[in-house]
Design a protein around this motif. Structure first.
Motif, PDB file in Angstrom:
ATOM      1  N   GLN A  27       0.827  -1.205   0.000  1.00 13.12           N
ATOM      2  CA  GLN A  27       0.000   0.000   0.000  1.00 13.12           C
ATOM      3  C   GLN A  27       0.865   1.260   0.000  1.00 13.12           C
ATOM      4  N   LEU A  28       1.908   1.278   0.814  1.00 13.06           N
ATOM      5  CA  LEU A  28       2.792   2.440   0.863  1.00 13.06           C
ATOM      6  C   LEU A  28       3.526   2.626  -0.461  1.00 13.06           C
ATOM      7  N   SER A  29       3.986   1.519  -1.048  1.00 14.82           N
ATOM      8  CA  SER A  29       4.684   1.592  -2.337  1.00 14.82           C
ATOM      9  C   SER A  29       3.751   2.114  -3.421  1.00 14.82           C
ATOM     10  N   SER A  30       2.526   1.616  -3.429  1.00 15.79           N
ATOM     11  CA  SER A  30       1.549   2.053  -4.422  1.00 15.79           C
ATOM     12  C   SER A  30       1.269   3.550  -4.297  1.00 15.79           C
ATOM     13  N   ALA A  31       1.109   4.033  -3.068  1.00 11.60           N
ATOM     14  CA  ALA A  31       0.857   5.465  -2.856  1.00 11.60           C
ATOM     15  C   ALA A  31       2.049   6.292  -3.314  1.00 11.60           C
ATOM     16  N   LEU A  32       3.260   5.829  -3.030  1.00  7.09           N
ATOM     17  CA  LEU A  32       4.451   6.567  -3.434  1.00  7.09           C
ATOM     18  C   LEU A  32       4.631   6.541  -4.950  1.00  7.09           C
ATOM     19  N   GLN A  33       4.330   5.416  -5.573  1.00 10.83           N
ATOM     20  CA  GLN A  33       4.427   5.325  -7.035  1.00 10.83           C
ATOM     21  C   GLN A  33       3.409   6.236  -7.704  1.00 10.83           C
ATOM     22  N   ALA A  34       2.186   6.259  -7.190  1.00 15.36           N
ATOM     23  CA  ALA A  34       1.158   7.148  -7.745  1.00 15.36           C
ATOM     24  C   ALA A  34       1.568   8.607  -7.572  1.00 15.36           C
ATOM     25  N   ALA A  35       2.130   8.929  -6.409  1.00 20.33           N
ATOM     26  CA  ALA A  35       2.592  10.294  -6.160  1.00 20.33           C
ATOM     27  C   ALA A  35       3.705  10.664  -7.132  1.00 20.33           C
ATOM     28  N   THR A  36       4.603   9.733  -7.388  1.00 18.00           N
ATOM     29  CA  THR A  36       5.716   9.983  -8.317  1.00 18.00           C
ATOM     30  C   THR A  36       5.194  10.310  -9.707  1.00 18.00           C
ATOM     31  N   VAL A  37       4.216   9.549 -10.163  1.00 20.31           N
ATOM     32  CA  VAL A  37       3.639   9.797 -11.487  1.00 20.31           C
ATOM     33  C   VAL A  37       2.988  11.178 -11.533  1.00 20.31           C
ATOM     34  N   LYS A  38       2.198  11.510 -10.512  1.00 17.82           N
ATOM     35  CA  LYS A  38       1.506  12.807 -10.495  1.00 17.82           C
ATOM     36  C   LYS A  38       2.484  13.973 -10.445  1.00 17.82           C
ATOM     37  N   ILE A  39       3.493  13.860  -9.589  1.00 11.38           N
ATOM     38  CA  ILE A  39       4.454  14.959  -9.460  1.00 11.38           C
ATOM     39  C   ILE A  39       5.278  15.090 -10.737  1.00 11.38           C
ATOM     40  N   ARG A  40       5.651  13.974 -11.329  1.00 12.66           N
ATOM     41  CA  ARG A  40       6.414  14.006 -12.589  1.00 12.66           C
ATOM     42  C   ARG A  40       5.596  14.699 -13.682  1.00 12.66           C
ATOM     43  N   GLN A  41       4.294  14.425 -13.738  1.00 13.68           N
ATOM     44  CA  GLN A  41       3.432  15.004 -14.774  1.00 13.68           C
ATOM     45  C   GLN A  41       3.242  16.505 -14.594  1.00 13.68           C
ATOM     46  N   ARG A  42       3.208  16.959 -13.361  1.00 15.42           N
ATOM     47  CA  ARG A  42       2.947  18.389 -13.146  1.00 15.42           C
ATOM     48  C   ARG A  42       4.183  19.159 -12.698  1.00 15.42           C
ATOM     49  N   TYR A  43       5.340  18.556 -12.858  1.00 14.24           N
ATOM     50  CA  TYR A  43       6.587  19.215 -12.485  1.00 14.24           C
ATOM     51  C   TYR A  43       6.745  20.510 -13.281  1.00 14.24           C
ATOM     52  N   ALA A  44       7.052  21.596 -12.555  1.00 14.06           N
ATOM     53  CA  ALA A  44       7.141  22.900 -13.213  1.00 14.06           C
ATOM     54  C   ALA A  44       8.364  23.680 -12.750  1.00 14.06           C
ATOM     55  N   GLY A  45       9.482  22.974 -12.611  1.00 13.65           N
ATOM     56  CA  GLY A  45      10.713  23.666 -12.291  1.00 13.65           C
ATOM     57  C   GLY A  45      11.030  23.832 -10.815  1.00 13.65           C
ATOM     58  N   GLU A  46      10.268  23.185  -9.955  1.00 15.28           N
ATOM     59  CA  GLU A  46      10.551  23.279  -8.524  1.00 15.28           C
ATOM     60  C   GLU A  46      11.917  22.656  -8.214  1.00 15.28           C
ATOM     61  N   ASN A  47      12.511  23.072  -7.084  1.00 15.68           N
ATOM     62  CA  ASN A  47      13.805  22.508  -6.707  1.00 15.68           C
ATOM     63  C   ASN A  47      13.620  21.137  -6.033  1.00 15.68           C
ATOM     64  N   VAL A  48      14.726  20.474  -5.766  1.00 15.73           N
ATOM     65  CA  VAL A  48      14.681  19.107  -5.239  1.00 15.73           C
ATOM     66  C   VAL A  48      13.960  19.036  -3.892  1.00 15.73           C
ATOM     67  N   GLU A  49      14.224  19.987  -3.005  1.00 16.17           N
ATOM     68  CA  GLU A  49      13.566  19.959  -1.695  1.00 16.17           C
ATOM     69  C   GLU A  49      12.052  20.139  -1.830  1.00 16.17           C
ATOM     70  N   GLN A  50      11.643  21.022  -2.731  1.00 12.30           N
ATOM     71  CA  GLN A  50      10.206  21.221  -2.955  1.00 12.30           C
ATOM     72  C   GLN A  50       9.572  19.950  -3.503  1.00 12.30           C
ATOM     73  N   VAL A  51      10.234  19.304  -4.438  1.00 11.67           N
ATOM     74  CA  VAL A  51       9.700  18.076  -5.026  1.00 11.67           C
ATOM     75  C   VAL A  51       9.664  16.967  -3.979  1.00 11.67           C
ATOM     76  N   THR A  52      10.661  16.911  -3.120  1.00 13.94           N
ATOM     77  CA  THR A  52      10.668  15.912  -2.045  1.00 13.94           C
ATOM     78  C   THR A  52       9.442  16.087  -1.151  1.00 13.94           C
ATOM     79  N   THR A  53       9.165  17.319  -0.768  1.00 11.35           N
ATOM     80  CA  THR A  53       7.994  17.613   0.064  1.00 11.35           C
ATOM     81  C   THR A  53       6.705  17.289  -0.681  1.00 11.35           C
TER      82      THR A  53
END
Length: 90
Positions: A27-53
């Protein structure tokens, strides 16, 4: 980019958590994988710390509140996922 996977440390789990370890890791892996896909799709130049958060917040949003409250992934590993998103986003 490899899909992130959560592995729980059996040394830190209660007996109940240990019994549920496999499904909980899934369940945790699935949530993190889904989050990764969403953040990758809407990435707009944020820095690494912002993306981590953003990754942590998005992953927790996909979990039951009780599970999200106890989800504390390794910051360095989460940061590594964020670094890959940032490096591919440029």
């Amino acid at each position: 980019m490899a899909e992130p996977h959560v592995t729980l440390d059996p040394q830190t789990l209660t007996p109940v958590e240990e019994k549920l370890r496999g499904p909980l890791e899934d369940q945790l892996s699935s949530a993190l994988q889904a989050a990764t896909v969403k953040i990758r799709q809407r990435y707009a130049g944020e820095n690494v710390e912002q993306v981590t958060t953003m990754l942590l917040d998005q992953a927790k949003a996909g979990l039951h509140p009780d599970i999200a409250a106890g989800f504390h992934p390794d910051h360095e590993q989460l940061r590594h996922v964020a670094e890959e998103i940032v490096s591919r986003g440029h």
